[in-house]
Design an enzyme around this catalytic site. Sequence first.
Site, short mmCIF file in Angstrom:
data_model
loop_
_atom_site.label_atom_id
_atom_site.label_comp_id
_atom_site.label_asym_id
_atom_site.label_seq_id
_atom_site.Cartn_x
_atom_site.Cartn_y
_atom_site.Cartn_z
N GLU A 158 1.52 -0.63 -4.99
CA GLU A 158 0.47 0.36 -5.26
C GLU A 158 1.20 1.86 -5.37
O GLU A 158 1.65 2.44 -4.58
CB GLU A 158 -0.41 0.55 -4.14
CG GLU A 158 -1.63 1.45 -4.44
CD GLU A 158 -2.35 1.96 -3.32
OE1 GLU A 158 -3.55 2.71 -3.57
OE2 GLU A 158 -1.73 2.27 -2.29
N ASP B 2 0.72 -1.32 0.09
CA ASP B 2 0.12 0.11 0.15
C ASP B 2 1.04 1.36 -0.19
O ASP B 2 2.01 1.15 0.73
CB ASP B 2 -0.87 0.01 1.38
CG ASP B 2 -2.10 1.15 1.29
OD1 ASP B 2 -2.75 1.10 0.20
OD2 ASP B 2 -1.98 1.89 2.17
#
Length: 529
Positions: free
Chosen positions: A266, A202
Amino acid sequence: MGAGEAAWWHGGVIYQTYVRSFADSNGDGVGDLQGIVDRLDHIEWLGVDAIWLSPITPSPNEDWGYDVSDFTDVDPELGDLGVLDRLVADAARRGIRVIVDLVPNHTSNRHPWFVEARSDRGSPHRDWYVWADGVAGGPPNNWTSVFGGPAWTWDAASEQYYLHNFLPEQPDLNWWNTDVRREFERILRFWFDRGIAGFRIDVAHGLVKDRDLRDNPPVTDDDHPRVRQLGLRPVYNMNRPEVHDVYRRWREVADTYDPPRVLIGETWLFDLPELMAFYGADAAELDLAMNFPFVFSTLGEEMREVVRATETALSGTAWPVWIGSNHDAGRFPTRWAGGDERKIRSALVLLLTLRGTPILYYGDEIGMPEVAVPRDALLDPVGIRGWPSDPGRDGSRTPMRWSGGAGVGFASPEVEPWLPAGDPSDPTVADQRSDPGSVLHLCRDLIALRRTTPELQTGASEDLPAPPGVWAWRRGSDLVVVLNLAEDPVEMPLEGATVLIATDRRRDGEAVSGSLRLDGWSAAVARLG
């Protein structure tokens, strides 16, 4: 993995499950790990190579798992480590790997590290976070949160500001601190040792912040529209050059395992050279870096230009990854296709035949659309705390539509799912499973074709001359993909080709004489000769 041997993800397909919305096994209206175990038959039937689980670690759920309070356990609402181990083992017996979300940019403000850090400026974990004194009676600089408002919150107890690039409940970690880096290497090994095949990381580009906390510059007309929405260019609070040191070290850790574990970033970057830098020299950093210029392009010429530019920007052994939908960006059947089934089918052909690794989001296989979640049912903080007109991300996180009726097969009929399940007329797995001409069967058959066709796994790609409105490319020496991205029918010269699979399934196996005729918004994969 031997020298010259392609990694499994080069030819594979990854399937993202938003765990809370995939299948509820215990009747509480929330999807869980056991629900995924119970639905492995579908995942195996679909033919994917790996499943990526949205956050499963304990969390107060201010941002639905992305505010982590313990990095080495499972949220009790979703299961426990035993259920996860069973999922990994059951999936492995079916040839399916399990990838999990890792959130290294920040923690929950209820994580023991932060609780201790704010209790005393001299605490051992104080420097694990980004703290600073204010300037002229205000925050340390002009940085803003991705979710709106200042990226700094005053902590009265310790009389300093702390940084949060997202919610105030998500304080950012200080990646200049070597103890933070060592701790996350331990966390990597904890999950790798349990058989986890890799991580989706993330905010992968955002870990390291400018040491001098310099102000961000304003956006310009040259910036991507998604960047212009921020008002300031995130130059100093994200995407600092030192972040690459982190991934070079993580690559070393991942490669000590056999087979090597996959690292997927990401990477919300809209400058392709900056994006490609996350692969590192000779792919010594991330294995896959998510391409958001592709996600937010329109289905047609704009998307083709992004693909071309990406292929040009890639270097060495770097490998592209293609995504249409996810829990943040929304669902491609709505964003790209506007609910038009012809476009949904064409987009699936595109995703599953481009050179690179496709990541499907649960529901993509049936063309599941965004759900209009009523404002009083919103749970996503972006929708709740954002502008009144912003619906947030809940519409792309609604329950998987396994069947019709109450509960849609996600939960028992008498159980209310945690988010609304959508319109009764929306597609379901059950309806499409029994229809060989359905979107579901097209998706499955494209994956099967990819699995049995080396050219679609690792073959080179070359754009072909084509009539206006047509996007055509060759994979390997004699496999051709043709998409008509316009309303009018077209003819593409393909003398002597045979259609292997088409969006109109009645054309599978068709011999082409002279040229391939395609109706508006249709596609075909054919073999020359």
